[in-house]
Design an enzyme around this catalytic site. Sequence first.
Site, short mmCIF file in Angstrom:
data_model
loop_
_atom_site.label_atom_id
_atom_site.label_comp_id
_atom_site.label_asym_id
_atom_site.label_seq_id
_atom_site.Cartn_x
_atom_site.Cartn_y
_atom_site.Cartn_z
CG HIS A 125 -1.82 1.07 1.32
ND1 HIS A 125 -3.16 1.15 0.79
CD2 HIS A 125 -1.65 2.41 1.64
CE1 HIS A 125 -3.75 2.35 1.22
NE2 HIS A 125 -2.85 3.10 1.85
CD GLU A 126 1.22 3.50 3.57
OE1 GLU A 126 1.58 4.53 3.07
OE2 GLU A 126 0.35 3.46 4.27
CG HIS B 63 0.25 6.21 -0.81
ND1 HIS B 63 -0.78 6.99 -1.60
CD2 HIS B 63 -0.03 5.80 0.49
CE1 HIS B 63 -1.72 6.85 -0.85
NE2 HIS B 63 -1.48 6.14 0.21
CG HIS C 275 0.59 8.93 -7.00
ND1 HIS C 275 -0.78 9.10 -6.65
CD2 HIS C 275 0.56 9.62 -8.18
CE1 HIS C 275 -1.45 9.81 -7.14
NE2 HIS C 275 -0.76 10.18 -8.43
#
Length: 688
Positions: free
Chosen positions: A474-475, A478, A481
């Site tokens: 999940h992190e 990010h 991105h």
Amino acid sequence: MSEHNNPFFEPYGTPHDTVPFDRIRLEDYEEAFMEGIRRDNEYLDKTINNPEKPTFDNTILNPFDKGDGYYDLLDRVSTVFFNLLSAETNDEMDALAQKMQPILTQHANDMRLDPQLFERIRQVHLHHRKLTPEEKMLLDNCYEGFVRSGALLDEEGKAKLRQLTEEASMLSLQFSQNLLKENKAFTLHITDEALLDGLPDTAREAAAQIAKEQGKDGWVFTLDMPSYSPFMTYSTQRELRKEMYMARNTECTHDNPENNIEICKRLVNLRREIAQLLGYKTYADYVLKRRMASNVRNVYKLLDDLIDAYKPTAVKERDELIRLFKKNNAQLKMMPWDSGYYSHQLQMRKYNLDAEMLRPYFELSKVIEGVFGLANRLYGITFKENKDIPVYHPDVKAYEVYDKDGSYLAVFYADFHPRKGKQGGAWMTEYQGQWITKKGENIRPHVSVVMNLTKPTDEKPALLTLSEVETFLHEFGHSLHGMFANTRFESLSGTNVWWDFVELPSQFMENFAIEKDFLRTFAFHYQTGEPLPDELIKRIVKSRNFMAATACLRQVSFGLLDMAYYTKKDEFTDDIIPFEKKAWKKAILGEQLPDTCMTVQFSHIMAGGYAAGYYSYKWAEVLDADAFSVFKRHGIFDPKTAQSFRDNILSRGGTEHPMTLYKRFRGGEPTIDALLKRNGIKRETKEI
């Protein structure tokens, strides 16, 4: 003794101009803060007194974005200080934050409420010509940012806004500091080994390690998730589970200086007053104007649709859990501290699957290789640890990231384990954003992921649960991105997107966690080297939707609570705890205990920027399920699909409306259908 030079005032002289954590002293921060404010004010004076006609170049580019590489000292020191305030703080840092926060908020207000500066921006906004789409987006964001910060208010309104924002800023900081102190204050110290019954070796060894670090005999358990979660899942000691549960779920409610109840009430009222001062009925109306959801009605439609779809299944899940509990405790009532334990028992009965079965296959260094390998397979990028890059704690690893053509792409920091001065949870942040100078130099980002994963012990390396692997993914989503950002302006790059779009790249990556082809790349037993058996992978896939409806309602309940606070039109005077119980009642299946309280530890909506925005996680879950369905159709490692995802979403930041970006990748708007299918929920398709 050599004279100390403040490292914030000079070129860092480090690889890729990374932060020289090893050279920064506590006193450097305040000096750099004050000098940064002075430089900002000097630049402001220069801008508003410029005799030339206001233009995009002479008014918007600086100091509001680094379009020409403008050196922003205040941004430089603020980024480092506030990142470390979450990841590696201490009493001295906390005290300095208390001192600087009102000064920094006042300075931000001075900028946003300056009438001469706003008039120049307004003139550019009215009369601009020949701007690129990205320049137009920056201009619109700048103008609207000033309006939303009170630029159109009269002097009395501006004075009131200053008072409200400064107070809110201080209270948000106090909320976070109180929560960290409460979280770290509790320990469960066990000296009788019999009380460890049911706990796996990994939990025992970790607790022994904590006790050793604290100079104690026996075993110590904390409220950090790698300690708390296994205890609640495996301990047969019901009274100790209750003690742990109540400690965690009554944080910041006690009669001590860390009580957050009045702080929360005041924050809710401050935000409502700010919104109403700016012409909105509620704070939610103010926030949602800059969100994909657009308005309160659409948020409630999403939450209500999810309740309608998932609640029947969640009721069945809970009934099944209660039946199992009653088989062992006929005369007792199932309580919240029983849920984790009996969920685990039920999962074992239905799927013969246990988190501890998987741990030996998720050794941290191999998980890192797997996650990096996934990024390489999808996007062609590679990671190389560079020990010459300074870090702020020995737990932190720093990597250089290279693109598929071999060119330098980013710096990536990874901070894996809990410790005393670190907030709970997991998050991604940046120490440097991405932008392109007027000379064409592409300034590459320095991104960081901060987590609280299982620590190594004297006996074993760090062995993760599947849930922790998902957190890492999940992190890391990010961070991709951020790392793939390729825009001209920093304020539009990377994760600088609308908040109900920002979770798409992160939640998208979680989908890979149960894919056999991905697990086969890194999930090997840390002692034998044997791959994760096919049978275990089958059980993982088969159990994917175990308690999925319950988990969905939990997230929906948080969204309902958030909206209940921030759709208030009148002064909030209720008692926090009973208000909370009522606000999320339609998404809660079990009994609500009178003393527990989520609000006072709900950092996302009180101090973390998700106020009136927590629904974003479910909104983005619809997007991520829909997006991953494209990969499933073409192949989960399909480079063409991955390149489209990179080009249309990951690289574009906030340069266009998020739905425009999504439709460019997907070919149409998302529906809830893929999410329902993934979770095994049968219901007719509804568009969001």
